[in-house]
Design a protein around this motif. Structure first.
Motif, PDB file in Angstrom:
ATOM      1  N   ARG A  51      71.217  57.285  -0.855  1.00 48.18           N
ATOM      2  CA  ARG A  51      72.624  57.343  -0.405  1.00 48.18           C
ATOM      3  C   ARG A  51      73.183  55.947  -0.159  1.00 48.18           C
ATOM      4  N   LEU A  52      72.380  55.099   0.458  1.00 50.64           N
ATOM      5  CA  LEU A  52      72.868  53.759   0.776  1.00 50.64           C
ATOM      6  C   LEU A  52      72.929  52.853  -0.452  1.00 50.64           C
ATOM      7  N   ALA A  53      72.101  53.108  -1.443  1.00 44.27           N
ATOM      8  CA  ALA A  53      72.088  52.270  -2.645  1.00 44.27           C
ATOM      9  C   ALA A  53      73.362  52.435  -3.464  1.00 44.27           C
ATOM     10  N   GLU A  54      74.107  53.498  -3.234  1.00 41.81           N
ATOM     11  CA  GLU A  54      75.361  53.709  -3.955  1.00 41.81           C
ATOM     12  C   GLU A  54      76.444  52.730  -3.517  1.00 41.81           C
ATOM     13  N   HIS A  55      76.274  52.115  -2.360  1.00 43.33           N
ATOM     14  CA  HIS A  55      77.263  51.198  -1.818  1.00 43.33           C
ATOM     15  C   HIS A  55      76.753  49.764  -1.970  1.00 43.33           C
ATOM     16  N   GLU A  56      77.571  48.909  -2.563  1.00 43.58           N
ATOM     17  CA  GLU A  56      77.159  47.533  -2.820  1.00 43.58           C
ATOM     18  C   GLU A  56      76.821  46.765  -1.552  1.00 43.58           C
ATOM     19  N   LEU A  57      77.553  46.982  -0.492  1.00 47.53           N
ATOM     20  CA  LEU A  57      77.341  46.211   0.727  1.00 47.53           C
ATOM     21  C   LEU A  57      76.081  46.633   1.486  1.00 47.53           C
ATOM     22  N   PHE A  58      75.658  47.872   1.305  1.00 49.29           N
ATOM     23  CA  PHE A  58      74.493  48.352   2.048  1.00 49.29           C
ATOM     24  C   PHE A  58      73.171  48.003   1.376  1.00 49.29           C
ATOM     25  N   LEU A  59      73.188  47.740   0.077  1.00 55.34           N
ATOM     26  CA  LEU A  59      71.958  47.469  -0.650  1.00 55.34           C
ATOM     27  C   LEU A  59      71.181  46.287  -0.070  1.00 55.34           C
ATOM     28  N   PRO A  60      71.815  45.147   0.208  1.00 53.02           N
ATOM     29  CA  PRO A  60      71.043  44.050   0.808  1.00 53.02           C
ATOM     30  C   PRO A  60      70.618  44.335   2.249  1.00 53.02           C
ATOM     31  N   ALA A  61      71.257  45.300   2.890  1.00 56.94           N
ATOM     32  CA  ALA A  61      70.942  45.598   4.285  1.00 56.94           C
ATOM     33  C   ALA A  61      69.735  46.524   4.431  1.00 56.94           C
ATOM     34  N   LEU A  62      69.261  47.139   3.355  1.00 59.13           N
ATOM     35  CA  LEU A  62      68.133  48.070   3.468  1.00 59.13           C
ATOM     36  C   LEU A  62      66.870  47.417   4.027  1.00 59.13           C
ATOM     37  N   PRO A  63      66.446  46.253   3.535  1.00 58.71           N
ATOM     38  CA  PRO A  63      65.259  45.636   4.132  1.00 58.71           C
ATOM     39  C   PRO A  63      65.460  45.280   5.603  1.00 58.71           C
ATOM     40  N   ALA A  64      66.654  44.828   5.944  1.00 56.70           N
ATOM     41  CA  ALA A  64      66.931  44.496   7.343  1.00 56.70           C
ATOM     42  C   ALA A  64      66.886  45.745   8.219  1.00 56.70           C
ATOM     43  N   ALA A  65      67.410  46.850   7.715  1.00 55.71           N
ATOM     44  CA  ALA A  65      67.370  48.100   8.480  1.00 55.71           C
ATOM     45  C   ALA A  65      65.927  48.559   8.686  1.00 55.71           C
ATOM     46  N   GLY A  66      65.115  48.439   7.658  1.00 62.37           N
ATOM     47  CA  GLY A  66      63.697  48.797   7.796  1.00 62.37           C
ATOM     48  C   GLY A  66      62.992  47.912   8.794  1.00 62.37           C
ATOM     49  N   ALA A  67      63.294  46.619   8.771  1.00 66.76           N
ATOM     50  CA  ALA A  67      62.683  45.692   9.721  1.00 66.76           C
ATOM     51  C   ALA A  67      63.120  45.994  11.149  1.00 66.76           C
ATOM     52  N   LEU A  68      64.385  46.307  11.347  1.00 70.42           N
ATOM     53  CA  LEU A  68      64.875  46.648  12.687  1.00 70.42           C
ATOM     54  C   LEU A  68      64.256  47.943  13.203  1.00 70.42           C
ATOM     55  N   PHE A  69      64.110  48.922  12.318  1.00 72.16           N
ATOM     56  CA  PHE A  69      63.477  50.177  12.723  1.00 72.16           C
ATOM     57  C   PHE A  69      62.023  49.933  13.120  1.00 72.16           C
ATOM     58  N   THR A  70      61.313  49.144  12.339  1.00 76.12           N
ATOM     59  CA  THR A  70      59.924  48.822  12.663  1.00 76.12           C
ATOM     60  C   THR A  70      59.836  48.085  13.992  1.00 76.12           C
ATOM     61  N   LEU A  71      60.714  47.141  14.213  1.00 78.31           N
ATOM     62  CA  LEU A  71      60.742  46.408  15.475  1.00 78.31           C
ATOM     63  C   LEU A  71      61.011  47.337  16.652  1.00 78.31           C
ATOM     64  N   ALA A  72      61.910  48.293  16.470  1.00 76.36           N
ATOM     65  CA  ALA A  72      62.206  49.251  17.537  1.00 76.36           C
ATOM     66  C   ALA A  72      60.984  50.107  17.857  1.00 76.36           C
ATOM     67  N   VAL A  73      60.287  50.564  16.832  1.00 71.10           N
ATOM     68  CA  VAL A  73      59.089  51.385  17.056  1.00 71.10           C
ATOM     69  C   VAL A  73      58.013  50.571  17.752  1.00 71.10           C
ATOM     70  N   LEU A  74      57.804  49.337  17.306  1.00 67.81           N
ATOM     71  CA  LEU A  74      56.770  48.501  17.909  1.00 67.81           C
ATOM     72  C   LEU A  74      57.106  48.101  19.338  1.00 67.81           C
ATOM     73  N   SER A  75      58.384  47.958  19.654  1.00 69.55           N
ATOM     74  CA  SER A  75      58.757  47.591  21.017  1.00 69.55           C
ATOM     75  C   SER A  75      58.534  48.741  21.992  1.00 69.55           C
ATOM     76  N   VAL A  76      58.554  49.964  21.497  1.00 70.36           N
ATOM     77  CA  VAL A  76      58.331  51.127  22.354  1.00 70.36           C
ATOM     78  C   VAL A  76      56.830  51.402  22.515  1.00 70.36           C
ATOM     79  N   ALA A  77      56.039  50.963  21.556  1.00 66.26           N
ATOM     80  CA  ALA A  77      54.593  51.206  21.605  1.00 66.26           C
ATOM     81  C   ALA A  77      54.012  50.547  22.847  1.00 66.26           C
ATOM     82  N   ARG A  78      52.975  51.158  23.358  1.00 64.99           N
ATOM     83  CA  ARG A  78      52.347  50.633  24.561  1.00 64.99           C
ATOM     84  C   ARG A  78      51.448  49.454  24.204  1.00 64.99           C
ATOM     85  N   PRO A  79      51.787  48.256  24.646  1.00 61.52           N
ATOM     86  CA  PRO A  79      50.944  47.104  24.330  1.00 61.52           C
ATOM     87  C   PRO A  79      49.636  47.158  25.120  1.00 61.52           C
ATOM     88  N   GLY A  80      48.583  46.761  24.491  1.00 60.10           N
ATOM     89  CA  GLY A  80      47.289  46.717  25.155  1.00 60.10           C
ATOM     90  C   GLY A  80      46.595  48.050  25.282  1.00 60.10           C
TER      91      GLY A  80
END
Length: 93
Positions: A51-80
């Protein structure tokens, strides 16, 4: 291409982790949940990327969105937090 290169390692690690953490009498159920979560994640990710690849402006944002999602998941994980092995593969002395 880069995420696909690590998919085999990620799935193998998930299976080993599931085997270690799941109680011996519940491994089949644990593997079923693992397979379900991988399948749902792939389906949702593919649909969203399509769905996002159909829009020119969102295509470069896909890797950034994946990185932000990963960062959000890792920040919630219990460290240690290192769980005690309860699966079949225990170190024997």
């Amino acid at each position: 291409m880069l995420p696909g290169a690590f998919l085999t390692v990620l799935v193998a690690t998930a299976y080993v982790t599931t085997d270690i953490l799941a109680p011996a009498h519940r491994t089949s159920e644990a593997y079923a949940w693992l397979i379900l979560s991988i399948g749902v994640g792939q389906a949702v990710g593919t649909a969203l990327a399509g769905r996002l690849a159909e829009h020119e402006l969102f295509l470069p944002a896909l890797p950034a969105a994946g990185a932000l999602f990963t960062l959000a998941v890792l920040s919630v994980a219990r460290p240690g937090h290192i769980p005690r092995p309860v699966g079949r593969h225990r170190h024997r002395i």
